[in-house]
Structure formats: C-alpha cells, structure tokens
Design a protein around this motif. Structure first.
Motif, PDB file in Angstrom:
ATOM      1  N   SER A 173       0.828  -1.212   0.000  1.00 18.69           N
ATOM      2  CA  SER A 173       0.000   0.000   0.000  1.00 18.69           C
ATOM      3  C   SER A 173       0.860   1.259   0.000  1.00 18.69           C
ATOM      4  O   SER A 173       0.559   2.226  -0.710  1.00 18.69           O
ATOM      5  CB  SER A 173      -0.930   0.005   1.213  1.00 18.69           C
ATOM      6  OG  SER A 173      -1.795  -1.103   1.165  1.00 18.69           O
ATOM      7  N   ILE A 174       1.925   1.241   0.788  1.00 18.53           N
ATOM      8  CA  ILE A 174       2.823   2.400   0.829  1.00 18.53           C
ATOM      9  C   ILE A 174       3.444   2.632  -0.547  1.00 18.53           C
ATOM     10  O   ILE A 174       3.502   3.769  -1.031  1.00 18.53           O
ATOM     11  CB  ILE A 174       3.912   2.211   1.912  1.00 18.53           C
ATOM     12  CG1 ILE A 174       3.271   2.292   3.303  1.00 18.53           C
ATOM     13  CG2 ILE A 174       5.022   3.248   1.751  1.00 18.53           C
ATOM     14  CD1 ILE A 174       4.189   1.872   4.430  1.00 18.53           C
ATOM     15  N   ILE A 175       3.876   1.570  -1.189  1.00 23.73           N
ATOM     16  CA  ILE A 175       4.490   1.708  -2.516  1.00 23.73           C
ATOM     17  C   ILE A 175       3.466   2.223  -3.524  1.00 23.73           C
ATOM     18  O   ILE A 175       3.760   3.094  -4.333  1.00 23.73           O
ATOM     19  CB  ILE A 175       5.123   0.374  -2.961  1.00 23.73           C
ATOM     20  CG1 ILE A 175       6.372   0.116  -2.120  1.00 23.73           C
ATOM     21  CG2 ILE A 175       5.450   0.390  -4.450  1.00 23.73           C
ATOM     22  CD1 ILE A 175       6.989  -1.234  -2.299  1.00 23.73           C
ATOM     23  N   ARG A 176       2.241   1.690  -3.471  1.00 28.67           N
ATOM     24  CA  ARG A 176       1.192   2.172  -4.385  1.00 28.67           C
ATOM     25  C   ARG A 176       0.904   3.653  -4.155  1.00 28.67           C
ATOM     26  O   ARG A 176       0.715   4.407  -5.099  1.00 28.67           O
ATOM     27  CB  ARG A 176      -0.078   1.345  -4.211  1.00 28.67           C
ATOM     28  CG  ARG A 176      -0.013   0.036  -4.915  1.00 28.67           C
ATOM     29  CD  ARG A 176      -1.379  -0.643  -4.981  1.00 28.67           C
ATOM     30  NE  ARG A 176      -1.163  -2.052  -5.227  1.00 28.67           N
ATOM     31  CZ  ARG A 176      -1.349  -3.009  -4.344  1.00 28.67           C
ATOM     32  NH1 ARG A 176      -1.813  -2.738  -3.151  1.00 28.67           N
ATOM     33  NH2 ARG A 176      -1.114  -4.270  -4.642  1.00 28.67           N
ATOM     34  N   LEU A 177       0.830   4.048  -2.881  1.00 23.95           N
ATOM     35  CA  LEU A 177       0.564   5.456  -2.580  1.00 23.95           C
ATOM     36  C   LEU A 177       1.683   6.358  -3.095  1.00 23.95           C
ATOM     37  O   LEU A 177       1.434   7.453  -3.585  1.00 23.95           O
ATOM     38  CB  LEU A 177       0.373   5.661  -1.079  1.00 23.95           C
ATOM     39  CG  LEU A 177      -0.945   5.153  -0.507  1.00 23.95           C
ATOM     40  CD1 LEU A 177      -0.935   5.236   1.013  1.00 23.95           C
ATOM     41  CD2 LEU A 177      -2.120   5.928  -1.080  1.00 23.95           C
ATOM     42  N   LYS A 178       2.924   5.892  -2.968  1.00 24.42           N
ATOM     43  CA  LYS A 178       4.057   6.681  -3.452  1.00 24.42           C
ATOM     44  C   LYS A 178       4.010   6.836  -4.974  1.00 24.42           C
ATOM     45  O   LYS A 178       4.424   7.855  -5.508  1.00 24.42           O
ATOM     46  CB  LYS A 178       5.379   6.040  -3.049  1.00 24.42           C
ATOM     47  CG  LYS A 178       5.768   6.290  -1.624  1.00 24.42           C
ATOM     48  CD  LYS A 178       7.133   5.688  -1.363  1.00 24.42           C
ATOM     49  CE  LYS A 178       7.729   6.215  -0.084  1.00 24.42           C
ATOM     50  NZ  LYS A 178       9.082   5.693   0.131  1.00 24.42           N
TER      51      LYS A 178
END
Length: 172
Positions: free
Chosen positions: A156-161
């Motif tokens: 999720s963090i990578i997608r948000l970035k």
C-alpha cells in the motif's frame, strides 16, 4: 576491483540489525495489542518470502496465501479423519495434496501451488506439538498479522508513493 553494487559488511550488519528490530517490534506489538502467541507462523512465511522470492512484493500473495492453504491442509489432515471414517478422511486430504502437487509440478495456480504452501504443510503436519495442539485455525490469525505487516502495508505504501496527485500549475 570491488563491484560498485556490493554492500559493505558494515552496511549489511546495520541492515540486518534494522530488520531484526522490525521483527522484534512486530512480535511485541502482536503479543501486546493482538494477543498473538504463535509468531513462528509469520516468521516461517517471512523467511520463505525472503529466501524464495527475494522479498519481491509482487510475489507476496504466493507466500501468504500459499502458507494459509498449507495450514488449512495440515488442519484437515487431523480434522477430517476425526469426524468421519479415518481412512476416508485421510484419503480425501491426500487426494487434495496430490492435486496440489500436480499444480506445483505443472506450474499451474502458482498463487496456491507453491513452495510456501508445501513448506507450511510440512511443518504444521509433522511437528508433533503443532499437530497435537489442533490450533491450526488460530495460526491463521498470526499468519494474517504477518501478511498485513509484511505484504499489505508495504504494498500500500508503494502504491501510494506511485500515485500522482493532481498537477498544480507552477507560478510563472
């Protein structure tokens, strides 16, 4: 001449210490907040994630879903023979395992027919204290906690970035 991409021993030790601190924090949080006691389940899956798939987040579903299937099969090895004819129950589960082995060999359904599934099945079905506890379904909670911390949150963090917000015109 040393490879420019090589990590120095000192840097590798710092990375290892950081990973260890994250795992310790994960265990403490799991115990204190969620009252989880079977950290071995998540640690085995996490180890397979690193060793087999080099922590590649795109392969994380294979690890966590495969491990869950392995735990369920180990539970069924105990449960089905206990509620029906023992031989018939064992044959049903062994047939399921044979089908999954076929899937692994033919490389079909890799999300469930994979090394983590068979590793978790092997561990959960062959270590006597684990089999005797009959707590395989509770182990799924610990596995889910590991999946959330080491697959879902990082993904999720990578997608948000990667998401790009609305473009704002810069003042001229």
């Amino acid at each position: 001449m040393a490879n420019e991409n090589q990590t120095t021993l000192g840097k590798a030790i710092l990375i290892g210490a950081l990973i260890l601190l994250v795992i310790i924090a994960w265990i403490i949080l799991g115990q204190l907040v969620f009252k989880l006691q079977n950290h071995w389940v998540g640690l085995v899956a996490l180890t397979m994630f690193g060793a087999v798939y080099s922590n590649n987040l795109s392969d994380a579903p294979k690890v966590w879903i495969g491990s869950a299937i392995g735990l369920l099969l180990a539970y069924l090895l105990w449960y089905l023979p206990s509620i029906m004819n023992p031989v018939a129950g064992a044959i049903i589960v062994l047939t399921m395992i044979a089908v999954l082995l076929g899937g692994l060999i033919s490389q079909k359904l890799p999300i469930i027919c994979n090394f983590p599934m068979f590793m978790m099945l092997t561990i959960a079905a062959n270590i006597k204290p684990i089999m005797d506890s009959h707590e395989h379904l509770y182990y799924l909670q610990d596995l889910l906690y590991g999946a959330i911390c080491f697959w879902i949150i990082p993904s999720s963090i990578i997608r948000l970035k990667k998401m790009k917000g609305p473009k704002i015109a810069e003042p001229q």
